[in-house]
Design an enzyme around this catalytic site. Structure first.
Site, PDB file in Angstrom:
ATOM      1  N   ILE A 130      67.054  31.988  -6.541  1.00 15.74           N
ATOM      2  CA  ILE A 130      67.735  31.165  -7.546  1.00 15.74           C
ATOM      3  C   ILE A 130      68.862  30.354  -6.903  1.00 15.74           C
ATOM      4  CG2 ILE A 130      69.202  31.318  -9.621  1.00 15.74           C
ATOM      5  CD1 ILE A 130      67.447  33.939 -10.159  1.00 15.74           C
TER       6      ILE A 130
ATOM      7  N   ASP B 203      69.858  36.678  -7.059  1.00 13.36           N
ATOM      8  CA  ASP B 203      69.344  36.678  -5.687  1.00 13.36           C
ATOM      9  C   ASP B 203      69.238  35.219  -5.242  1.00 13.36           C
ATOM     10  OD1 ASP B 203      67.746  36.728  -3.405  1.00 13.36           O
ATOM     11  OD2 ASP B 203      66.490  38.377  -4.131  1.00 13.36           O
ATOM     12  N   HIS B 204      70.082  34.859  -4.325  1.00 13.57           N
ATOM     13  CA  HIS B 204      70.165  33.445  -3.925  1.00 13.57           C
ATOM     14  C   HIS B 204      68.926  32.980  -3.147  1.00 13.57           C
ATOM     15  CE1 HIS B 204      72.047  29.701  -3.707  1.00 13.57           C
ATOM     16  NE2 HIS B 204      73.213  30.005  -3.203  1.00 13.57           N
ATOM     17  N   ARG B 205      68.084  33.910  -2.745  1.00 13.99           N
ATOM     18  CA  ARG B 205      66.843  33.493  -2.082  1.00 13.99           C
ATOM     19  C   ARG B 205      65.890  32.866  -3.096  1.00 13.99           C
ATOM     20  NH1 ARG B 205      65.027  39.152   0.267  1.00 13.99           N
ATOM     21  NH2 ARG B 205      65.590  39.621  -1.879  1.00 13.99           N
TER      22      ARG B 205
ATOM     23  N   PRO C 209      70.966  38.474  -0.914  1.00 16.89           N
ATOM     24  CA  PRO C 209      72.163  37.620  -0.859  1.00 16.89           C
ATOM     25  C   PRO C 209      72.645  37.339  -2.282  1.00 16.89           C
ATOM     26  CG  PRO C 209      70.180  36.365  -0.286  1.00 16.89           C
ATOM     27  CD  PRO C 209      69.722  37.752  -0.574  1.00 16.89           C
TER      28      PRO C 209
END
Ligand code: CAO
Length: 455
Positions: A431, A427-429, A253
């Site tokens: 950060i 990577d929004h998972r 993501p």
């Protein structure tokens, strides 16, 4: 005495709606309200009921025809019973022999359209609302799905297809239990339950390798039909990097945080350094590498990778930076090791070596592995901002665009400053947005005052 009447398509609110099922044939006895045909617009499935009971003498439509209001569906020898009163203002009323089916029920409007459009041809209808595969009246003859929908397309209404898509189910895998093999909501639910119970993913095939994404097949187009073409095979590098980019884009993501760094002073220093080191090209990139290392030290979560299970973060204590290099055969990302231990000149020399090796196809696998964070610089080419794709298993990448002189308000006046556009994808998972904004802002501060790189 029996009376030969036309059963017509009533006002269905659309024109040229495809017939996807013909439910009767000549000789069939039909009851009043029994469905004669099924129509499917891109919004809903509609069944058109018989306006009266009788014996079908001739069917005037076939699967694939497109119909509008008033189209004759069939000639029916009526039992002598009066036809169902037609809704007001229906054009078919003017035809003395025409009998109208009952007014259509409002059709459901699922969010998405069918995956495979029904075959096209011509004419008109009546929404009987079969969006979820209603049971047929008992007098309806049994239908075979392969006749109803020729080819391998299983029949399911748009609502059911939308439901299946929502659950990530490939409709092709679902067995329909409805009339003529029609897939119903319960069939999709049962399929998912079975898949979960057996530990399998809801979808199969290649899509499973993308974490169960239920992607549509790639469009097949005969481009030569539209003009002259030439075929050129992708290079080996393009094939490898393309597969990696597609996986990373689909599975990570991504969010991209943008920032501007004021590099006016840095650029003056870089030019001076260049004059002092004529045999070495001092690229702006070496400053960016140093600034990234400082930011990775400040924000260790960026110098990390998710482990394979996705449940652990592996924090790295080393600082190897990947640099995206554009080559005639495609993109490669060689890695400069231990950037924290190297000065600007050593980094400049390393950068020259890896860029040359990349373009001469002389990079070995070891020189392209072990990176912690990548930089993709399009600064020598142009553009303002872009969205770089995270180079998995890294968790962030910095995109650098071309610096430009801009008027910047210094509290008293606008001053000309050289501004460098930065695009940090992460990577929004791993950060959060706030952390990314801090990282990007820290980077800009480092680049804006290179004395800080010494700290
Ligand atoms: N703003 C303004 N000018 C810049 C700049 C920036 N951000 N970055 C570089 N420049 C200048 C350089 O100083 C150089 O100027 P001079 O010719 O006057 O010295 C000129 O632009 C050309 O630089 P360069 O791109 O050849 O060299 P580099 O050291 O800056 O970059 C490398 C090296 C390997 C990163 C680069 O050659 C490259 O391949 N870039 C493309 C990377 C890429 O394709 N990324 C996309 C990945 S996603 O598909």
């Amino acid at each position: 005495m029996a009376d030969l009447k036309e059963a017509r398509v009533p006002d269905i609110g659309h024109a040229d709606v495809p017939v996807i099922e013909v439910l009767v044939k000549a000789g069939d006895r039909v009851e009043k309200e029994q469905s004669l045909i099924t129509l499917e617009s891109d919004k809903a499935t509609m069944e058109v009921p018989a306006p009266f009971a009788g014996t079908v003498k001739e069917v005037k439509l076939k699967v694939g025809d497109e119909v509008s209001e008033g189209a004759v569906i069939a000639l029916i020898e009526a039992d002598g019973e009066a036809a169902t009163p037609a809704p007001a203002a229906d054009k078919a009323e003017s035809a003395p022999e025409a009998a109208k089916p009952p007014a259509p029920a409002p059709a459901p409007a699922p969010a998405e359209t069918r995956d495979k459009p029904a075959p096209m041809a011509s004419q008109g209808v009546q929404p009987g609302n079969a969006a979820e595969g209603d049971a047929a009246p008992s007098a309806r003859p049994p239908l075979d799905a392969s006749i109803v929908m020729p080819g391998d397309a299983p029949y399911a209404s748009p609502a059911i297809r939308a439901f299946a898509r929502e659950l990530g189910v490939d409709i092709q895998q679902v067995k329909g239990s409805g009339r003529g093999g029609r897939i119903q909501r319960d069939d999709v639910s049962a399929y998912v339950k079975h898949a979960l119970a057996s530990g399998a993913r809801p979808t199969g095939g290649a899509s499973a390798s993308l974490g169960g994404l239920n992607l549509l097949p790639w469009p097949k187009v005969d481009f030569a039909k539209f003009g002259e073409i030439e075929e050129k095979p992708l290079s080996r590098i393009q094939k490898i990097s393309g597969a990696n980019l597609a996986r990373n884009w689909a599975m990570i993501p991504h969010v991209t945080q943008h920032e501007d760094a004021d590099i006016t002073e840095q650029e003056a220093f870089r030019k001076k350094l260049g004059e002092e080191n004529k045999d070495l090209k001092i690229s702006p990139l070496v400053f960016q590498i140093k600034a990234v290392v400082a930011a990775l030290k400040q924000f260790p979560q960026f110098n990390a990778s998710l482990d394979e299970s996705g449940e652990k973060l592996i924090l790295k204590k080393y600082f190897h930076i990947g640099i995206a290099v554009d080559t005639p055969d495609g993109l490669v990302v060689p890695v400069i090791r231990d950037c924290d231990k190297k000065g600007l000149l050593e980094l400049a020399s390393d950068l020259a070596v890896i860029s040359k090796k990349a373009r001469e196809k002389k990079l070995g696998p070891a020189e392209m592995s072990g990176g912690c964070f990548s930089i993709s610089s399009l600064g020598g080419i142009g553009g303002t901002y872009f969205t770089p794709i995270v180079n998995a298993p890294e968790v962030a990448i910095l995109g650098v665009s071309k610096s430009a002189m801009k008027p910047v308000w210094n509290g008293k006046e606008f001053a000309p400053r050289l501004m460098l556009p930065l695009s940090l994808s992460y990577d929004h998972r791993v950060i959060d947005g706030a952390l990314a904004a801090r990282f990007a802002s820290f980077l800009a501060t480092q680049l804006g005052d290179i004395r800080r790189l010494l700290l």
